[in-house]
Design an enzyme around this catalytic site. Structure first.
Site, short mmCIF file in Angstrom:
data_model
loop_
_atom_site.label_atom_id
_atom_site.label_comp_id
_atom_site.label_asym_id
_atom_site.label_seq_id
_atom_site.Cartn_x
_atom_site.Cartn_y
_atom_site.Cartn_z
CG ASP A 43 -2.06 1.02 1.05
OD1 ASP A 43 -2.81 0.90 0.07
OD2 ASP A 43 -2.20 1.92 1.89
CB THR A 44 1.80 3.64 -2.17
OG1 THR A 44 2.64 2.50 -2.41
CG2 THR A 44 2.64 4.91 -2.29
#
Length: 204
Positions: A78-79
């Site tokens: 996830d970013t």
């Protein structure tokens, strides 16, 4: 040594992002994509770091729980983009994307990219922090970029590997992390999780 094909049957990526899969391929690894969507909502008063790490782990677990067998490795990532304590997620529409780009203009923001690997129920996770500085953007530049639709589905409303690369005058950290999968951390986690990363990519 394990063959590339044998290990490709054991490595899974719980992400629909073609960028993450392409980055994984850069390590000489192949993975099967497992569709395991989760609800991406922050908890009350949850910090950005906690949120991005939790999302990566939950995505990996969601994928792991859909598969059979223990001799597998499932990855999740996830970013998020943080500017002055505020998280800039994926724009809902072009108006919000314009707002994000205007806020990023001429400032330095932080990109947090988390990755998690699950093997035999054990979790291995890490977080990569990268500082990215945007040049001062003109209205013409913003409008031209929005017209490309590249902002869609991108944290912060931009993709470093695309047209928006011309807006970035400095990056301190991991380029691949900003893209969505920090390769150094990913490689380290796979080794820690017991995945034969070097054997699987060997040409011998």
């Amino acid at each position: 040594m394990s063959s590339v094909k044998e290990m490709a049957d054991k490595l899974f990526l719980a992400s629909g992002s073609p960028r993450r899969l392409a980055l994984l391929n850069q390590l000489g690894l192949s993975a099967k994509v497992v569709d395991a969507p989760i609800e991406e909502v922050a908890l009350p008063n949850e910090s950005p770091r906690s949120f991005v790490m939790r999302m990566a782990i939950e995505k990996a677990f969601a994928g792991y729980n859909k598969l059979e067998g223990h001799d597998i490795w499932v990855m999740g990532g996830d970013t998020l983009v943080e500017l002055e304590g505020v998280v800039l997620g994926k724009p809902r529409n072009q108006l919000q994307a314009r707002d994000y780009l205007t806020k990023l203009s001429g400032k330095t923001h932080q990109v947090m990219s988390a990755v998690a690997v699950i093997h035999q129920g054990e979790v291995f996770s890490d977080l990569c922090l990268t500082k990215v500085t945007f040049t001062k953007l003109t209205e013409t530049q913003v409008s031209h970029y929005l017209a490309t639709n590249e902002w869609q589905g991108k944290a912060g409303g931009y993709a470093i590997q695309g047209v928006a690369a011309q807006f970035i005058n400095n990056i301190n950290g991991s380029y691949s992390g900003v893209m969505g999968l920090p390769l150094f951390e990913t490689s380290e986690l796979l080794v820690r999780a017991g995945f034969p990363i070097y054997n699987s990519s060997s040409t011998k």
